[in-house]
Design a protein around this motif. Structure first.
Motif, short mmCIF file in Angstrom:
data_model
loop_
_atom_site.label_atom_id
_atom_site.label_comp_id
_atom_site.label_asym_id
_atom_site.label_seq_id
_atom_site.Cartn_x
_atom_site.Cartn_y
_atom_site.Cartn_z
N ASN A 198 0.83 -1.21 0.00
CA ASN A 198 0.00 0.00 0.00
C ASN A 198 0.86 1.26 0.00
N LYS A 199 2.17 1.09 -0.18
CA LYS A 199 3.09 2.23 -0.25
C LYS A 199 2.90 2.98 -1.56
N GLU A 200 3.00 4.29 -1.51
CA GLU A 200 2.92 5.12 -2.71
C GLU A 200 4.26 5.09 -3.44
N MET A 201 4.25 4.63 -4.67
CA MET A 201 5.46 4.60 -5.49
C MET A 201 5.10 5.15 -6.86
N GLN A 202 6.10 5.58 -7.59
CA GLN A 202 5.89 6.19 -8.90
C GLN A 202 6.45 5.29 -10.01
N LEU A 203 5.84 5.35 -11.19
CA LEU A 203 6.38 4.63 -12.34
C LEU A 203 7.81 5.09 -12.58
N GLY A 204 8.69 4.15 -12.87
CA GLY A 204 10.09 4.46 -13.12
C GLY A 204 10.95 4.51 -11.86
N PRO A 243 -3.72 0.59 -8.06
CA PRO A 243 -4.10 1.41 -6.91
C PRO A 243 -5.16 0.71 -6.05
N ALA A 244 -5.35 1.24 -4.85
CA ALA A 244 -6.42 0.74 -3.98
C ALA A 244 -7.75 0.92 -4.71
N GLY A 245 -8.64 -0.04 -4.57
CA GLY A 245 -9.96 0.06 -5.17
C GLY A 245 -9.98 -0.18 -6.67
N ALA A 246 -8.97 -0.85 -7.20
CA ALA A 246 -8.90 -1.12 -8.64
C ALA A 246 -10.04 -2.02 -9.08
N ASN A 247 -10.35 -1.98 -10.37
CA ASN A 247 -11.41 -2.82 -10.93
C ASN A 247 -11.14 -4.30 -10.69
N ASN A 248 -12.19 -5.08 -10.67
CA ASN A 248 -12.11 -6.54 -10.53
C ASN A 248 -11.45 -6.98 -9.23
N SER A 249 -11.51 -6.14 -8.22
CA SER A 249 -10.97 -6.47 -6.90
C SER A 249 -9.50 -6.90 -6.96
N ARG A 250 -8.74 -6.29 -7.84
CA ARG A 250 -7.31 -6.61 -7.95
C ARG A 250 -6.58 -6.16 -6.68
N THR A 251 -5.54 -6.90 -6.34
CA THR A 251 -4.72 -6.60 -5.17
C THR A 251 -3.93 -5.31 -5.40
N GLN A 252 -3.94 -4.42 -4.41
CA GLN A 252 -3.17 -3.19 -4.49
C GLN A 252 -1.68 -3.52 -4.44
#
Length: 121
Positions: free
Chosen positions: A43-49, A76-85
């Motif tokens: 659940n840590k905030e990270m950036q592409l790259g 991200p949290a709350g992604a479609n199809n209940s994907r793991t954050q």
């Protein structure tokens, strides 16, 4: 699957991932990346790259693989199809990155190209 994240100012984040089962490894592995990569629940905030340093433990092997990687996928949290954050990282092209990719692909063997859903695709 367990993961932890630590980061110090101006240094790549350090991630630790222990995958205990073959099914969890299949769900996390990202074979469509040139150098191989893996999804890390966090659940840590990270950036592409963003660069990270990954300590990867696979199943019963007590040896950790320490590999440099960079963030190429974010769920991200709350992604479609209940994907793991979490984040997907691609191993940096190196001997250790190739070793990690080869070891994962050996462990996955015949299920590597299965059509079962994963954390990313």
């Amino acid at each position: 699957m367990e993961s932890t994240t630590t980061r110090q100012e101006n240094r790549p984040g350090v991630l630790s991932l222990h995958i205990k089962e073959r099914s969890a490894l299949f769900a996390a592995y990202m074979p469509f990346l040139r150098n191989g990569g893996i999804f890390i629940p966090t659940n840590k905030e990270m950036q592409l790259g963003e660069e990270v340093f990954l300590l990867l433990t696979l199943m019963d092997d007590p040896q950790k693989i320490a590999v440099q990687a960079r963030v190429v996928w974010i769920t991200p949290a709350g992604a479609n199809n209940s994907r793991t954050q979490g984040i997907g990282v691609e191993f940096v092209a190196s001997d250790v990155g190739k070793q990690a990719k080869d070891k994962i692909e050996t462990l996955l063997g015949g299920v590597l190209h299965s059509s079962l859903p994963t954390h990313t695709m």
